[in-house]
Structure formats: C-alpha cells, structure tokens
Motif scaffolding. Structure first.
Motif, short mmCIF file in Angstrom:
data_model
loop_
_atom_site.label_atom_id
_atom_site.label_comp_id
_atom_site.label_asym_id
_atom_site.label_seq_id
_atom_site.Cartn_x
_atom_site.Cartn_y
_atom_site.Cartn_z
N ALA A 152 -11.68 16.07 27.08
CA ALA A 152 -12.01 14.68 27.40
C ALA A 152 -10.91 14.04 28.25
O ALA A 152 -11.19 13.30 29.19
CB ALA A 152 -12.23 13.89 26.12
N LEU A 153 -9.66 14.34 27.93
CA LEU A 153 -8.52 13.82 28.68
C LEU A 153 -8.51 14.34 30.11
O LEU A 153 -8.37 13.57 31.06
CB LEU A 153 -7.22 14.20 27.95
CG LEU A 153 -5.93 13.59 28.52
CD1 LEU A 153 -5.82 12.12 28.16
CD2 LEU A 153 -4.72 14.35 28.01
N ILE A 154 -8.69 15.65 30.28
CA ILE A 154 -8.73 16.28 31.60
C ILE A 154 -9.91 15.75 32.42
O ILE A 154 -9.76 15.43 33.60
CB ILE A 154 -8.76 17.83 31.47
CG1 ILE A 154 -7.43 18.33 30.88
CG2 ILE A 154 -9.03 18.49 32.83
CD1 ILE A 154 -7.48 19.76 30.38
N ALA A 155 -11.08 15.60 31.77
CA ALA A 155 -12.27 15.10 32.44
C ALA A 155 -12.08 13.66 32.91
O ALA A 155 -12.45 13.32 34.03
CB ALA A 155 -13.48 15.20 31.51
N SER A 156 -11.48 12.81 32.08
CA SER A 156 -11.25 11.41 32.43
C SER A 156 -10.25 11.28 33.59
O SER A 156 -10.43 10.44 34.48
CB SER A 156 -10.77 10.61 31.22
OG SER A 156 -9.54 11.10 30.74
N ILE A 157 -9.23 12.13 33.61
CA ILE A 157 -8.26 12.14 34.71
C ILE A 157 -8.93 12.60 36.00
O ILE A 157 -8.72 12.01 37.06
CB ILE A 157 -7.03 13.04 34.35
CG1 ILE A 157 -6.20 12.39 33.24
CG2 ILE A 157 -6.17 13.31 35.58
CD1 ILE A 157 -5.20 13.33 32.58
N LEU A 158 -9.78 13.61 35.90
CA LEU A 158 -10.51 14.14 37.05
C LEU A 158 -11.45 13.09 37.63
O LEU A 158 -11.52 12.91 38.85
CB LEU A 158 -11.28 15.40 36.64
CG LEU A 158 -11.64 16.36 37.77
CD1 LEU A 158 -10.43 17.14 38.23
CD2 LEU A 158 -12.75 17.31 37.33
N VAL A 159 -12.18 12.39 36.76
CA VAL A 159 -13.10 11.32 37.19
C VAL A 159 -12.33 10.17 37.83
O VAL A 159 -12.71 9.68 38.88
CB VAL A 159 -13.97 10.84 36.00
CG1 VAL A 159 -14.71 9.54 36.34
CG2 VAL A 159 -14.98 11.91 35.60
#
Length: 40
Positions: A18-25
């Motif tokens: 979730a952390l990696i996905a939010s940073i990517l978004v």
C-alpha cells in the motif's frame, strides 16, 4: 499465538504494498511522472 504469527507478516506485506502503491500514484501526478508515464 498461531493467529498473531500468521496475520502479522500478511499485514506487514499489505502495508508495504500500500505504501509503495501510494508513492507510485503520487509520483505519477508530478510532471516527471507524467512524462515517464507517457514514455512507458
């Protein structure tokens, strides 16, 4: 005891994803991210 051992790594993995996905978004909303997304 068994429940805490099995749930904790899954929750940690989900939090990490979730952390990696939010940073990517968030990164794709920036100008370099849009340029990178267009070149993909």
């Amino acid at each position: 005891m068994i429940l805490s051992i099995t749930v904790t790594p899954i929750m940690f993995l989900f939090a990490l994803i979730a952390l990696i996905a939010s940073i990517l978004v968030a990164w794709t909303y920036t100008k370099p991210g849009k340029k990178w997304l267009a070149n993909l």
